[in-house]
Design a protein around this motif. Structure first.
Motif, mmCIF file in Angstrom:
data_model
loop_
_atom_site.group_PDB
_atom_site.id
_atom_site.type_symbol
_atom_site.label_atom_id
_atom_site.label_comp_id
_atom_site.label_asym_id
_atom_site.label_seq_id
_atom_site.Cartn_x
_atom_site.Cartn_y
_atom_site.Cartn_z
ATOM 1 N N LEU A 152 0.820 -1.214 0.000
ATOM 2 C CA LEU A 152 0.000 0.000 0.000
ATOM 3 C C LEU A 152 0.854 1.265 0.000
ATOM 4 N N LYS A 153 2.142 1.130 0.266
ATOM 5 C CA LYS A 153 3.014 2.298 0.332
ATOM 6 C C LYS A 153 3.327 2.839 -1.064
ATOM 7 N N PHE A 154 3.430 4.158 -1.156
ATOM 8 C CA PHE A 154 3.832 4.785 -2.411
ATOM 9 C C PHE A 154 5.338 4.574 -2.587
ATOM 10 N N ASP A 155 5.753 4.248 -3.802
ATOM 11 C CA ASP A 155 7.178 3.987 -4.020
ATOM 12 C C ASP A 155 7.876 5.083 -4.812
ATOM 13 N N ASN A 156 7.178 6.192 -5.043
ATOM 14 C CA ASN A 156 7.810 7.284 -5.792
ATOM 15 C C ASN A 156 8.128 8.493 -4.916
ATOM 16 N N GLY A 157 7.813 8.398 -3.632
ATOM 17 C CA GLY A 157 8.151 9.477 -2.715
ATOM 18 C C GLY A 157 7.237 10.676 -2.749
ATOM 19 N N GLY A 158 6.153 10.623 -3.522
ATOM 20 C CA GLY A 158 5.253 11.775 -3.618
ATOM 21 C C GLY A 158 3.858 11.433 -3.137
ATOM 22 N N PRO A 159 2.985 12.440 -3.024
ATOM 23 C CA PRO A 159 1.617 12.199 -2.575
ATOM 24 C C PRO A 159 0.698 11.692 -3.685
ATOM 25 N N GLY A 163 -0.823 17.197 -9.063
ATOM 26 C CA GLY A 163 -1.651 17.153 -7.871
ATOM 27 C C GLY A 163 -1.555 18.445 -7.079
ATOM 28 N N TYR A 164 -2.648 18.832 -6.403
ATOM 29 C CA TYR A 164 -2.716 20.100 -5.678
ATOM 30 C C TYR A 164 -3.257 19.846 -4.275
ATOM 31 N N ASP A 165 -2.816 20.686 -3.321
ATOM 32 C CA ASP A 165 -3.404 20.610 -1.984
ATOM 33 C C ASP A 165 -4.620 21.519 -1.923
ATOM 34 N N ASN A 166 -5.218 21.671 -0.751
ATOM 35 C CA ASN A 166 -6.452 22.456 -0.647
ATOM 36 C C ASN A 166 -6.242 23.961 -0.744
ATOM 37 N N THR A 167 -4.996 24.409 -0.828
ATOM 38 C CA THR A 167 -4.726 25.834 -1.053
ATOM 39 C C THR A 167 -4.437 26.125 -2.515
ATOM 40 N N GLY A 168 -4.415 25.070 -3.354
ATOM 41 C CA GLY A 168 -4.113 25.248 -4.768
ATOM 42 C C GLY A 168 -2.636 25.093 -5.108
ATOM 43 N N LYS A 169 -1.836 24.769 -4.112
ATOM 44 C CA LYS A 169 -0.409 24.604 -4.347
ATOM 45 C C LYS A 169 -0.141 23.258 -5.006
ATOM 46 N N VAL A 170 0.768 23.245 -6.014
ATOM 47 C CA VAL A 170 1.149 22.004 -6.681
ATOM 48 C C VAL A 170 2.032 21.185 -5.738
ATOM 49 N N VAL A 171 1.578 19.972 -5.429
ATOM 50 C CA VAL A 171 2.334 19.099 -4.524
ATOM 51 C C VAL A 171 2.893 17.886 -5.265
ATOM 52 N N TYR A 172 2.506 17.733 -6.538
ATOM 53 C CA TYR A 172 3.055 16.654 -7.361
ATOM 54 C C TYR A 172 2.996 17.071 -8.826
ATOM 55 N N ASP A 173 4.069 16.763 -9.559
ATOM 56 C CA ASP A 173 4.137 17.003 -11.003
ATOM 57 C C ASP A 173 4.872 15.816 -11.621
ATOM 58 N N SER A 174 4.173 15.092 -12.511
ATOM 59 C CA SER A 174 4.780 13.894 -13.096
ATOM 60 C C SER A 174 6.046 14.215 -13.884
ATOM 61 N N ASP A 175 6.196 15.474 -14.329
ATOM 62 C CA ASP A 175 7.433 15.855 -15.026
ATOM 63 C C ASP A 175 8.635 15.766 -14.100
ATOM 64 N N ASN A 176 8.390 15.865 -12.784
ATOM 65 C CA ASN A 176 9.490 15.804 -11.816
ATOM 66 C C ASN A 176 9.623 14.424 -11.163
ATOM 67 N N ASP A 177 8.805 13.492 -11.596
ATOM 68 C CA ASP A 177 8.827 12.134 -11.044
ATOM 69 C C ASP A 177 9.782 11.281 -11.873
ATOM 70 N N THR A 178 10.911 10.932 -11.284
ATOM 71 C CA THR A 178 11.929 10.192 -12.039
ATOM 72 C C THR A 178 11.479 8.781 -12.407
ATOM 73 N N GLY A 179 10.477 8.268 -11.713
ATOM 74 C CA GLY A 179 10.009 6.924 -12.011
ATOM 75 C C GLY A 179 8.876 6.878 -13.015
ATOM 76 N N TYR A 180 8.480 8.044 -13.521
ATOM 77 C CA TYR A 180 7.340 8.100 -14.460
ATOM 78 C C TYR A 180 7.849 8.378 -15.868
ATOM 79 N N ALA A 181 7.432 7.560 -16.847
ATOM 80 C CA ALA A 181 7.851 7.736 -18.241
ATOM 81 C C ALA A 181 7.097 8.907 -18.864
ATOM 82 N N LYS A 182 7.843 9.867 -19.382
ATOM 83 C CA LYS A 182 7.211 11.073 -19.927
ATOM 84 C C LYS A 182 6.778 10.900 -21.376
ATOM 85 N N THR A 183 7.359 9.947 -22.072
ATOM 86 C CA THR A 183 7.013 9.709 -23.474
ATOM 87 C C THR A 183 6.479 8.290 -23.647
#
Length: 312
Positions: free
Chosen positions: A208-215, A290-310
């Motif tokens: 159940l744990k996230f393995d990419n370090g983000g929310p 992804g955004y928190d309840n203030t509208g702040k970006v808390v996740y961006d797949s462009d910055n996720d090293t484990g996510y394929a961008k293409t």
């Protein structure tokens, strides 16, 4: 003289009283009136008792005791008593149990392209049965064989699937998830149904744990958002796509941009679910934020090293 006159007067009075003693008597009791009043009172009580019996006959759930005046002058009113049996001629209605099946999505918009919950549930059941049958002989307790029942899952997405050179024929995808609390583990199924039959199941099981370090953790399954690698550069259009992934409770909003358009994802019990339609070939994978309840970006797949961008 005076004494004699007084004695004569007393004698006259005694004589008069003795004569009237036999003529003065109490008036007779009004027997006729008393009898008539008693008859009326008895009729009133019989009528009241009959009304109570009618009420009891119409009330099968509980019986009632009707008491008159108590010995101390107090008045007892009708009081409910526990029913000891059902009314004669009444057959209890059997309790209908709710149908057993998977839970539905959080929002109706997660069932797309006219796919009903009944169709999605039926597809999930067929996929589980198909997978278990195909894995007979494989070591027991494998995530591929220990899928459980359809009722253990929650359907989070259903949409049309487009056939390609590797798997011809259009159909539907049904996405379902299951969490196990005893042994913390998550199982995710992507079922492909064609012509009412199960044609394939994509399974992911793990911690159940996230393995990419983000929310936010996108599910890069290679099924919902692309066609076969064999058809690279030659997709069948328009193409219905889907994007799913997991989110922590701190995330209030998720957006998915794909093919020049952006969709806000539905949040469903720790998952995000987005969809759209492509009208042209693409080479970049969905962009997830992804955004928190203030509208702040808390996740961006462009910055996720484990996510394929293409796309491959």
């Amino acid at each position: 003289m005076g004494n004699e006159h007084g004695k004569d007067f007393e004698a006259q009075v005694r004589d008069m009283m003795a004569e009237d003693a036999y003529t003065i008597r109490p008036s007779s009791a009004p027997y006729t009136a008393i009898r008539r009043k008693g008859t009326i009172e008895r009729r009133r009580r019989v009528a009241a008792a009959g009304a109570v019996l009618v009420a009891l006959a119409a009330a099968p759930v509980a019986a009632y005791a009707v008491n008159g005046n108590g010995g101390d002058g107090s008045v007892n009113t009708a009081a409910p008593l526990p029913s000891t049996r059902a009314s004669q001629g009444t057959t209890p209605t059997p309790v209908q149990s709710a149908p057993v099946g998977p839970a539905g999505p959080a929002a109706p918009g997660q069932l797309l392209d006219g796919i009903t919950m009944a169709q999605a549930s039926d597809g999930l059941e067929k996929c589980i049965a198909w997978q278990i049958e195909g894995q007979k002989g494989v070591s027991s307790r494998s995530p591929l064989t220990d899928l459980g029942d359809a009722a253990d899952y929650r359907i989070i997405l259903a949409l049309n699937s487009t056939g390609d050179s590797n798997a011809p024929g259009d159909g539907i995808y049904v996405v379902a998830v299951k969490e196990q609390s005893k042994q913390p583990q998550l199982t995710r199924l992507i079922c492909n149904i064609k012509d009412g039959k199960a044609e394939g199941v994509n399974i992911r099981a793990g911690s159940l744990k996230f393995d990419n370090g983000g929310p936010v953790m996108p599910d890069d399954n290679g099924k919902l958002d692309r066609q076969s690698f064999i058809d690279k550069g030659n997709w069948k259009l328009p193409f219905r796509w889907g994007s799913i992934g997991r989110v922590e409770s701190s995330v209030a909003k998720v957006t998915v941009s794909y093919g020049g358009s952006t969709s806000e994802a539905a949040l469903d019990h720790g998952w995000f679910v987005a969809s759209g339609t492509l009208t042209e070939q693409v080479t970049l994978a969905p962009h997830v934020k992804g955004y928190d309840n203030t509208g702040k970006v808390v996740y961006d797949s462009d910055n996720d090293t484990g996510y394929a961008k293409t796309l491959p």
